[in-house]
Design a protein around this motif. Sequence first.
Motif, PDB file in Angstrom:
ATOM      1  N   LEU A 144      53.597  41.105  37.192  1.00  0.00           N
ATOM      2  CA  LEU A 144      53.448  40.600  35.831  1.00  0.00           C
ATOM      3  C   LEU A 144      53.525  39.073  35.797  1.00  0.00           C
ATOM      4  O   LEU A 144      52.741  38.411  35.103  1.00  0.00           O
ATOM      5  N   ASN A 145      54.459  38.502  36.552  1.00  0.00           N
ATOM      6  CA  ASN A 145      54.605  37.048  36.546  1.00  0.00           C
ATOM      7  C   ASN A 145      53.443  36.357  37.244  1.00  0.00           C
ATOM      8  O   ASN A 145      53.060  35.250  36.859  1.00  0.00           O
ATOM      9  N   GLU A 146      52.869  37.005  38.266  1.00  0.00           N
ATOM     10  CA  GLU A 146      51.706  36.419  38.921  1.00  0.00           C
ATOM     11  C   GLU A 146      50.512  36.320  37.969  1.00  0.00           C
ATOM     12  O   GLU A 146      49.640  35.470  38.151  1.00  0.00           O
ATOM     13  N   HIS A 147      50.485  37.181  36.968  1.00  0.00           N
ATOM     14  CA  HIS A 147      49.374  37.203  36.007  1.00  0.00           C
ATOM     15  C   HIS A 147      49.859  36.785  34.607  1.00  0.00           C
ATOM     16  O   HIS A 147      49.295  37.204  33.609  1.00  0.00           O
ATOM     17  N   ARG A 148      50.860  35.924  34.575  1.00  0.00           N
ATOM     18  CA  ARG A 148      51.458  35.532  33.296  1.00  0.00           C
ATOM     19  C   ARG A 148      50.469  34.788  32.409  1.00  0.00           C
ATOM     20  O   ARG A 148      50.469  34.948  31.189  1.00  0.00           O
ATOM     21  N   ALA A 149      49.617  33.961  33.010  1.00  0.00           N
ATOM     22  CA  ALA A 149      48.658  33.208  32.186  1.00  0.00           C
ATOM     23  C   ALA A 149      47.721  34.162  31.456  1.00  0.00           C
ATOM     24  O   ALA A 149      47.449  33.987  30.264  1.00  0.00           O
ATOM     25  N   GLY A 150      47.220  35.181  32.162  1.00  0.00           N
ATOM     26  CA  GLY A 150      46.362  36.152  31.506  1.00  0.00           C
ATOM     27  C   GLY A 150      47.084  36.933  30.435  1.00  0.00           C
ATOM     28  O   GLY A 150      46.533  37.191  29.356  1.00  0.00           O
ATOM     29  N   LEU A 151      48.321  37.311  30.718  1.00  0.00           N
ATOM     30  CA  LEU A 151      49.122  38.015  29.713  1.00  0.00           C
ATOM     31  C   LEU A 151      49.307  37.177  28.459  1.00  0.00           C
ATOM     32  O   LEU A 151      49.217  37.679  27.339  1.00  0.00           O
ATOM     33  N   GLU A 152      49.566  35.891  28.649  1.00  0.00           N
ATOM     34  CA  GLU A 152      49.793  35.030  27.493  1.00  0.00           C
ATOM     35  C   GLU A 152      48.507  34.828  26.702  1.00  0.00           C
ATOM     36  O   GLU A 152      48.522  34.806  25.465  1.00  0.00           O
ATOM     37  N   LEU A 153      47.382  34.683  27.398  1.00  0.00           N
ATOM     38  CA  LEU A 153      46.117  34.554  26.683  1.00  0.00           C
ATOM     39  C   LEU A 153      45.823  35.821  25.897  1.00  0.00           C
ATOM     40  O   LEU A 153      45.351  35.756  24.747  1.00  0.00           O
ATOM     41  N   LEU A 154      46.098  36.970  26.483  1.00  0.00           N
ATOM     42  CA  LEU A 154      45.920  38.239  25.768  1.00  0.00           C
ATOM     43  C   LEU A 154      46.812  38.281  24.532  1.00  0.00           C
ATOM     44  O   LEU A 154      46.363  38.665  23.438  1.00  0.00           O
ATOM     45  N   ARG A 155      48.066  37.879  24.687  1.00  0.00           N
ATOM     46  CA  ARG A 155      48.994  37.896  23.545  1.00  0.00           C
ATOM     47  C   ARG A 155      48.491  36.981  22.429  1.00  0.00           C
ATOM     48  O   ARG A 155      48.490  37.359  21.245  1.00  0.00           O
TER      49      ARG A 155
END
Length: 234
Positions: A144-155
């Motif tokens: 999850l942390n490795e893909h945090r930027a994508g998660l934040e953009l999704l949020r």
Amino acid sequence: MITGTRNPAPDGTQLATAWQTASLLLDYPDDGLLGRRPLLRRAAATLPAELGEPLGRFLDHVDATPLPELAADYVATFDHRKRCCLYLTYYACGDTRKRGVALLRFKHAYHRAGLVLGDDELPDHLAVVLEFAAADPTAGARLLNEHRAGLELLRLALAESRSPWAAVLDAVSATLPRLSGDIQDAVLRLAAEGPPEEEVGLAPYGASSGGPVFLPDPRPSRPPSRPDTQGAHR
């Protein structure tokens, strides 16, 4: 300007509960979701407010929305909006040859934990990753942390579109460390430029490991069946 939020310090059990609950809420809505609502509400009630309250808000939306409407909104949100893709490697890699390698990293993490996905299942769907994180918090948190930027953009994309699923992403974000400057910069770049593109020479996903021959579309309308971790579906 993107700013981080102060997260609570949930214990391991609370993290696993939050991730498993969010996993189920990010799956395609069906009769199974409706049947799990009492269990999911009880789970959310055990969590710190920053985790439990957003999950509760989404469950309120589920209660108030007919299932066909909820399912149609899910498809419209996650199929038809590239910025709302639930497949994490899409943000970092787009549809390039690098995405195949990134997908294998997820598969290898599941294999080390003794979990097996079918050849037609993509391992980077957020619901799958969250369910894995609930079963193996250390390895799951790393993904999850490795893909945090994508998660934040999704949020942020869900919040901008006033999607009810934004609340679920708020809860997921609150389980992770505060955003660093580097991650904030990566989010801004993704928002401005979008995922990488590669028009020719796509490497087939799994070609070196006996997996599927072709890289599937990153946004099918319904995620594949998920790895059996803690029996939450039963």
